[in-house]
Design an enzyme around this catalytic site. Structure first.
Site, PDB file in Angstrom:
ATOM      1  N   TYR A  77       0.829  -1.207   0.000  1.00 15.02           N
ATOM      2  CA  TYR A  77       0.000   0.000   0.000  1.00 15.02           C
ATOM      3  C   TYR A  77       0.864   1.259   0.000  1.00 15.02           C
ATOM      4  CZ  TYR A  77      -2.955   3.547   2.333  1.00 15.02           C
ATOM      5  OH  TYR A  77      -3.620   4.697   2.690  1.00 15.02           O
ATOM      6  N   HIS A  80       2.149   1.901  -3.465  1.00 10.76           N
ATOM      7  CA  HIS A  80       1.173   1.819  -4.552  1.00 10.76           C
ATOM      8  C   HIS A  80       0.998   3.215  -5.166  1.00 10.76           C
ATOM      9  CE1 HIS A  80      -2.571   1.240  -6.705  1.00 10.76           C
ATOM     10  NE2 HIS A  80      -2.372  -0.084  -6.588  1.00 10.76           N
TER      11      HIS A  80
END
Length: 109
Positions: A77, A80
């Site tokens: 995450y 990302h």
């Protein structure tokens, strides 16, 4: 205490800058909520506003709770592209932020 396998939760507290317009805060939060649709390892996204009567919030007004499949999911995450782009847009509007990652733990007496 027994640590739950797998899932990791991230709790974030936001204090927006006073000069950030309420409409812009709402749009940023809407955009933030969309990350659950863009980042595979992000399983749930919840938010709320401070509702305490104790006035101990120290200026933090919004709380977010994100659930990831595991610690590696948080790492994915963090790099990302959708998260990085959102981070660039929201950062100028935050006066303070607190981030805590934890694995849910069962407590048995």
């Amino acid at each position: 205490m027994e640590e739950v396998k797998g899932f990791v939760r991230r709790v974030l507290l936001f204090k927006f800058k006073a000069e950030t317009a309420l409409d812009h805060v709402k749009q940023l939060i809407k955009d933030y909520s969309n990350l659950v649709n863009l980042v595979e390892s992000l399983k749930t996204w919840h938010m709320g506003k401070d509702a305490s009567i104790e006035n101990l919030h120290e200026g933090f007004t919004h709380v977010f709770e994100l659930t990831f499949e595991d610690a590696e999911g948080i790492a994915a995450y963090m790099v990302h592209p959708a998260h990085l782009e959102f981070h660039e847009r929201i950062s100028p509007h935050l006066e303070k932020i607190v981030v805590i990652d934890y694995k849910p733990t069962s407590f048995h007496i």
